[in-house]
Design a protein around this motif. Structure first.
Motif, PDB file in Angstrom:
ATOM      1  N   TRP A 151       0.863  -1.310  -0.222  1.00  0.00           N
ATOM      2  CA  TRP A 151      -0.097  -0.029  -0.048  1.00  0.00           C
ATOM      3  C   TRP A 151       0.833   1.175  -0.138  1.00  0.00           C
ATOM      4  CZ3 TRP A 151      -3.771   1.429   4.568  1.00  0.00           C
ATOM      5  CH2 TRP A 151      -4.559   2.490   4.003  1.00  0.00           C
ATOM      6  N   ALA A 152       1.877   1.413   0.670  1.00  0.00           N
ATOM      7  CA  ALA A 152       2.784   2.396   0.816  1.00  0.00           C
ATOM      8  C   ALA A 152       3.472   2.691  -0.477  1.00  0.00           C
ATOM      9  CB  ALA A 152       3.709   2.212   1.861  1.00  0.00           C
ATOM     10  N   VAL A 153       3.985   1.513  -0.999  1.00  0.00           N
ATOM     11  CA  VAL A 153       4.707   1.570  -2.295  1.00  0.00           C
ATOM     12  C   VAL A 153       3.521   2.046  -3.412  1.00  0.00           C
ATOM     13  CG1 VAL A 153       5.448   0.177  -4.292  1.00  0.00           C
ATOM     14  CG2 VAL A 153       6.247  -0.278  -2.017  1.00  0.00           C
ATOM     15  N   THR A 154       2.333   1.780  -3.477  1.00  0.00           N
ATOM     16  CA  THR A 154       1.442   2.159  -4.346  1.00  0.00           C
ATOM     17  C   THR A 154       1.331   3.534  -4.078  1.00  0.00           C
ATOM     18  OG1 THR A 154       0.338  -0.004  -4.674  1.00  0.00           O
ATOM     19  CG2 THR A 154      -0.898   1.392  -5.349  1.00  0.00           C
ATOM     20  N   THR A 155       1.030   4.199  -2.765  1.00  0.00           N
ATOM     21  CA  THR A 155       0.978   5.302  -2.577  1.00  0.00           C
ATOM     22  C   THR A 155       2.037   6.249  -3.208  1.00  0.00           C
ATOM     23  OG1 THR A 155      -0.347   4.796  -0.604  1.00  0.00           O
ATOM     24  CG2 THR A 155       0.469   6.974  -0.696  1.00  0.00           C
ATOM     25  N   ILE A 156       3.262   5.993  -2.902  1.00  0.00           N
ATOM     26  CA  ILE A 156       4.328   6.563  -3.383  1.00  0.00           C
ATOM     27  C   ILE A 156       4.344   6.691  -4.962  1.00  0.00           C
ATOM     28  CG2 ILE A 156       6.793   6.651  -3.588  1.00  0.00           C
ATOM     29  CD1 ILE A 156       6.754   5.536  -0.792  1.00  0.00           C
ATOM     30  N   ALA A 157       3.939   5.481  -5.766  1.00  0.00           N
ATOM     31  CA  ALA A 157       3.990   5.443  -6.972  1.00  0.00           C
ATOM     32  C   ALA A 157       2.728   6.421  -7.622  1.00  0.00           C
ATOM     33  CB  ALA A 157       3.893   3.941  -7.412  1.00  0.00           C
ATOM     34  N   VAL A 158       1.757   6.532  -6.873  1.00  0.00           N
ATOM     35  CA  VAL A 158       0.461   7.544  -7.489  1.00  0.00           C
ATOM     36  C   VAL A 158       0.931   8.864  -7.144  1.00  0.00           C
ATOM     37  CG1 VAL A 158      -1.680   7.719  -6.979  1.00  0.00           C
ATOM     38  CG2 VAL A 158      -1.357   5.350  -7.063  1.00  0.00           C
ATOM     39  N   MET A 159       1.589   8.923  -6.018  1.00  0.00           N
ATOM     40  CA  MET A 159       1.986  10.585  -5.709  1.00  0.00           C
ATOM     41  C   MET A 159       2.994  10.766  -7.012  1.00  0.00           C
ATOM     42  SD  MET A 159       3.616  12.164  -2.421  1.00  0.00           S
ATOM     43  CE  MET A 159       4.625  10.740  -2.128  1.00  0.00           C
ATOM     44  N   VAL A 160       4.021  10.017  -7.297  1.00  0.00           N
ATOM     45  CA  VAL A 160       4.958  10.162  -8.414  1.00  0.00           C
ATOM     46  C   VAL A 160       4.105  10.480  -9.834  1.00  0.00           C
ATOM     47  CG1 VAL A 160       7.068   9.441  -9.659  1.00  0.00           C
ATOM     48  CG2 VAL A 160       7.011   9.038  -7.263  1.00  0.00           C
ATOM     49  N   ALA A 161       3.432   9.501  -9.892  1.00  0.00           N
ATOM     50  CA  ALA A 161       2.596   9.757 -11.123  1.00  0.00           C
ATOM     51  C   ALA A 161       1.913  11.322 -11.368  1.00  0.00           C
ATOM     52  CB  ALA A 161       1.498   8.510 -11.651  1.00  0.00           C
ATOM     53  N   SER A 162       1.147  11.411 -10.055  1.00  0.00           N
ATOM     54  CA  SER A 162       0.605  12.807 -10.136  1.00  0.00           C
ATOM     55  C   SER A 162       1.275  13.974 -10.264  1.00  0.00           C
ATOM     56  CB  SER A 162      -0.437  12.752  -8.981  1.00  0.00           C
ATOM     57  OG  SER A 162       0.314  12.951  -7.687  1.00  0.00           O
ATOM     58  N   ALA A 163       2.665  13.906  -9.898  1.00  0.00           N
ATOM     59  CA  ALA A 163       3.619  14.809 -10.078  1.00  0.00           C
ATOM     60  C   ALA A 163       4.057  14.768 -11.466  1.00  0.00           C
ATOM     61  CB  ALA A 163       4.931  14.587  -9.155  1.00  0.00           C
ATOM     62  N   VAL A 164       4.218  13.761 -12.131  1.00  0.00           N
ATOM     63  CA  VAL A 164       4.878  13.487 -13.453  1.00  0.00           C
ATOM     64  C   VAL A 164       3.862  13.627 -14.569  1.00  0.00           C
ATOM     65  CG1 VAL A 164       6.123  12.032 -15.136  1.00  0.00           C
ATOM     66  CG2 VAL A 164       6.685  12.263 -12.815  1.00  0.00           C
ATOM     67  N   ILE A 165       2.703  13.244 -14.424  1.00  0.00           N
ATOM     68  CA  ILE A 165       1.455  13.433 -15.622  1.00  0.00           C
ATOM     69  C   ILE A 165       0.649  14.351 -15.119  1.00  0.00           C
ATOM     70  CG2 ILE A 165      -0.299  11.805 -16.571  1.00  0.00           C
ATOM     71  CD1 ILE A 165       2.496  10.808 -16.903  1.00  0.00           C
ATOM     72  N   ARG A 166       0.455  15.427 -15.958  1.00  0.00           N
ATOM     73  CA  ARG A 166      -0.447  16.506 -16.013  1.00  0.00           C
ATOM     74  C   ARG A 166      -1.784  16.214 -15.617  1.00  0.00           C
ATOM     75  NH1 ARG A 166       0.348  20.876 -20.204  1.00  0.00           N
ATOM     76  NH2 ARG A 166       2.277  21.026 -19.085  1.00  0.00           N
ATOM     77  N   GLY A 167      -2.647  15.347 -16.242  1.00  0.00           N
ATOM     78  CA  GLY A 167      -3.819  15.070 -15.887  1.00  0.00           C
ATOM     79  C   GLY A 167      -4.249  14.056 -14.907  1.00  0.00           C
ATOM     80  N   ILE A 168      -3.271  13.970 -13.789  1.00  0.00           N
ATOM     81  CA  ILE A 168      -3.572  13.223 -12.473  1.00  0.00           C
ATOM     82  C   ILE A 168      -3.398  13.972 -11.407  1.00  0.00           C
ATOM     83  CG2 ILE A 168      -3.068  11.260 -11.454  1.00  0.00           C
ATOM     84  CD1 ILE A 168      -2.227   9.652 -13.652  1.00  0.00           C
ATOM     85  N   ARG A 169      -4.316  14.190 -10.445  1.00  0.00           N
ATOM     86  CA  ARG A 169      -3.907  15.107  -9.486  1.00  0.00           C
ATOM     87  C   ARG A 169      -4.805  14.647  -8.309  1.00  0.00           C
ATOM     88  NH1 ARG A 169      -7.222  17.425 -13.043  1.00  0.00           N
ATOM     89  NH2 ARG A 169      -8.974  18.486 -12.290  1.00  0.00           N
TER      90      ARG A 169
END
Length: 143
Positions: free
Chosen positions: A8-26
């Motif tokens: 869960w922690a790994v997925t949370t960090i991965a989603v946080m990185v994706a939201s920082a890198v991909i413009r359409g995810i927040r």
């Protein structure tokens, strides 16, 4: 239980990185981020295997590319359940799913022991003595 919290922690960090890198995810709040990663983990654990089995012929025809589309579709479902998490369109979800997969893979590999299992702190749980003899270079050449 510890393995679930680690994933869960790994997925949370991965989603946080994706939201920082991909413009359409927040996400609006940390609670929305945590909820989105929890739902994404549940979808990946329980729904994704059935989708992979049902779409196996399409996955084979596209040489595995359709798995990326399935991952994007699963990410696209998350904002309809989690308030405060937003994915603008399919292509944001598609690229976000790729980023999440890569970051999760890297973080999991970083904590994976030589036995293949995930160890949160270290994989040295006990020291084992090994019996054997050392073969010197000149002994090896005589054979």
């Amino acid at each position: 239980m510890r393995h679930f919290v680690f994933r869960w922690a790994v997925t949370t960090i991965a989603v946080m990185v994706a939201s920082a890198v991909i413009r359409g995810i927040r996400y609006d709040s940390v609670a929305a981020l945590i909820g989105a990663s929890l739902l994404l983990g549940i979808l990946n654990a329980f729904v994704r295997p059935f989708l992979l089995i049902l779409s196996a012929p399409l996955i084979l025809i596209t040489l595995g590319f359709f798995i990326l589309i399935l991952n994007g579709l699963l990410l696209l479902v998350v904002p309809s359940v989690v308030v405060g998490f937003h994915v603008d369109h399919f292509w944001s979800a598609f690229w976000g799913a790729i980023v999440i997969s890569i970051v999760s893979w890297i973080l999991s590999a970083f904590f994976r022991g030589s036995d293949g299992r995930v160890h949160v702190l270290t994989h040295h749980t006990q020291i084992r003595l090994v019996r054997g003899r050392v073969i010197k270079e000149d002994e090896r050449n005589r054979r």
